[in-house]
Design an enzyme around this catalytic site. Structure first.
Site, PDB file in Angstrom:
ATOM      1  N   GLU A 223       0.022  -1.321   5.617  1.00 18.11           N
ATOM      2  CA  GLU A 223       1.076  -0.944   6.561  1.00 18.11           C
ATOM      3  C   GLU A 223       1.021   0.532   6.891  1.00 18.11           C
ATOM      4  O   GLU A 223       1.278   0.927   8.041  1.00 18.11           O
ATOM      5  CB  GLU A 223       2.449  -1.298   5.960  1.00 18.11           C
ATOM      6  CG  GLU A 223       3.617  -1.139   6.931  1.00 18.11           C
ATOM      7  CD  GLU A 223       4.320   0.215   6.854  1.00 18.11           C
ATOM      8  OE1 GLU A 223       5.288   0.422   7.605  1.00 18.11           O
ATOM      9  OE2 GLU A 223       3.881   1.073   6.038  1.00 18.11           O
TER      10      GLU A 223
ATOM     11  N   ASP B  40       0.826  -1.208   0.000  1.00 23.24           N
ATOM     12  CA  ASP B  40       0.000   0.000   0.000  1.00 23.24           C
ATOM     13  C   ASP B  40       0.858   1.255   0.000  1.00 23.24           C
ATOM     14  O   ASP B  40       2.034   1.231   0.362  1.00 23.24           O
ATOM     15  CB  ASP B  40      -0.951   0.005   1.198  1.00 23.24           C
ATOM     16  CG  ASP B  40      -0.227   0.098   2.539  1.00 23.24           C
ATOM     17  OD1 ASP B  40       0.768  -0.627   2.719  1.00 23.24           O
ATOM     18  OD2 ASP B  40      -0.667   0.881   3.409  1.00 23.24           O
TER      19      ASP B  40
END
Length: 417
Positions: A182, A87
């Site tokens: 994350e 991400d």
């Protein structure tokens, strides 16, 4: 010794393909992963891993990619995992990223064409002084680049392809883990460590070439809710207590010369408001609280509550709720119990021809929580810089060094076993 060569420019080609896929996570979402589009990159990575010959590569329901490179040695070698997150930060758009390679950088200002007001200057980005003659990758000026952490993803993929193609390079079982979310603190919430089956791990999510990090912030998150008193503004005298103004007073009362990101460095912690919303009747603020020392972290939380209490005395009809939750903890205590994990990482960097820079992270990685979950996991450089903004950049040559470091680590664990 066989060395990695990026002769076909496969590393930058991989990286360019990955950053074009929008994988921005969303802290307000309750789904797992927080955005379904993160699975688009995960699916591509699985396809590429299978094409390399890694048969067990798969994307699970939570958006995690797992894969195994089997051992090719007769030695009994600990199972090592390499991990990066897919991400990108919610702080800046990751939609329609246009990567640009500035070849043979000579120290000039880099003006990003889609917004010429976005300029990378060596005077403002000190690590650029070490990049003369290298190839710098940026976005086009309207988005982040996504090197945090797609540089790490590309480097692990490139190292995997090298190890599969060169079986004469001896190594034990290597596990690959790519995580979602994350950037919003949920990167390993649903990681299956039993399925992963690793003994030790390395996140490839660091900044400056040569850096290895065994210490992170400890982190808490706080949510403050203010219940004010609403009244018609034309008849509000002596009645209204605006939750917006109460929250404004609290934010204004936060320390400015200490305990803020703008006034701290090195091992100093902070209290940082990251999101506010509200109306006259109700207002809400989200904070992140950080320090390297757990006792100091708790003290910062107490200071925030004391500030809130002090302000609330002036609004007797209003109320507040402050909830502080653990996000992650400093991984150093765990890693200190396994010094060889850091030692092998430093040796791998040296063998890549790079000076080792042992550092602490004023932030966190998946490795912070993985370490506390029982998987010791320091952080290795990926070559990402100025992340979470439109000036983000990476160096192809630094990324090549990261690939070689991963390959070296696989070999060193086999040698030392």
């Amino acid at each position: 010794m066989l060395k990695y060569q990026n002769t076909a420019k496969s590393l930058q080609n991989r990286f360019a393909a990955y950053v074009k896929i929008d994988t921005q996570s969303d802290a307000s979402s309750v789904t797992v992963p927080s955005t379904a589009k993160q699975k688009n990159l995960g699916s591509l990575l699985v396809t590429e891993l299978k094409a390399m010959g890694i048969a067990d590569a798969h994307l699970d329901e939570y958006g995690y990619v797992y894969a195994t490179i089997p051992s090719n040695t007769i030695k009994d070698v600990p199972v090592i995992c390499f991990c990066s997150h897919m991400d990108t930060s919610p702080d800046c758009s990751g939609f329609e990223v246009k990567p640009i390679i500035h070849t043979n950088y000579q120290g000039q200002d880099l003006i990003l064409p889609d917004d010429p007001s976005v300029v990378l200057r060596m005077s403002e980005h000190r690590d650029l002084k070490d990049q003369i003659g290298n190839d710098i990758i940026t976005a086009s000026g309207t988005t982040l680049l996504g090197a945090d952490n797609k540089a790490g993803v590309a480097e692990i993929m490139e190292a995997a392809a090298f190890l599969i193609a060169n079986p004469e390079v001896k190594h034990g079982t290597i596990k690959i883990l790519f995580t979602p979310d994350e950037e919003i603190g949920r990167g390993v919430d649903h990681a299956d460590l039993q399925k992963l089956g690793a003994d030790f791990a390395y996140t490839i999510d660091g900044e400056t070439c040569g850096s290895i990090e065994d210490e992170t912030f400890s982190a808490d998150g706080a949510v403050l809710k203010i219940q004010g008193i609403s009244a018609h503004p034309g008849f509000a005298k002596g009645k209204m207590e605006s939750a917006i103004k109460i929250l404004g007073d609290i934010l204004h009362a936060l320390p400015k010369d200490r305990l803020s990101p703008e006034s701290t460095s090195q091992k100093e912690g902070f209290i940082h408001p990251v999101q506010v919303s509200g109306s006259v009747e109700q207002a809400e603020a989200h904070f992140i609280i950080r320090d390297f020392d757990d006792e100091q972290l708790a003290a910062h939380g107490n200071e925030l509550e004391n500030i809130v209490k002090e302000v609330m005395q002036y609004y007797p009809g209003s109320a507040y709720e402050l909830e502080i939750k653990t996000q992650y903890r400093n991984m150093k205590k765990v890693l200190d119990e396994y010094p060889h994990v850091l030692e092998y990482g430093a040796l791998a960097i040296e063998r890549a021809g790079v000076t080792v820079k042992k550092q602490s992270i004023r932030g966190g990685t998946d490795g912070s929580r993985l370490s506390l979950m029982g998987l010791p996991c320091p952080n290795i450089f990926a070559g990402e810089h100025a992340f979470h903004g439109r000036m983000e950049w990476a160096s192809v040559q630094d990324m090549e060094k990261a690939v070689q470091t991963i390959i070296n680590l696989a070999q060193i664990w086999e040698e030392k076993s």
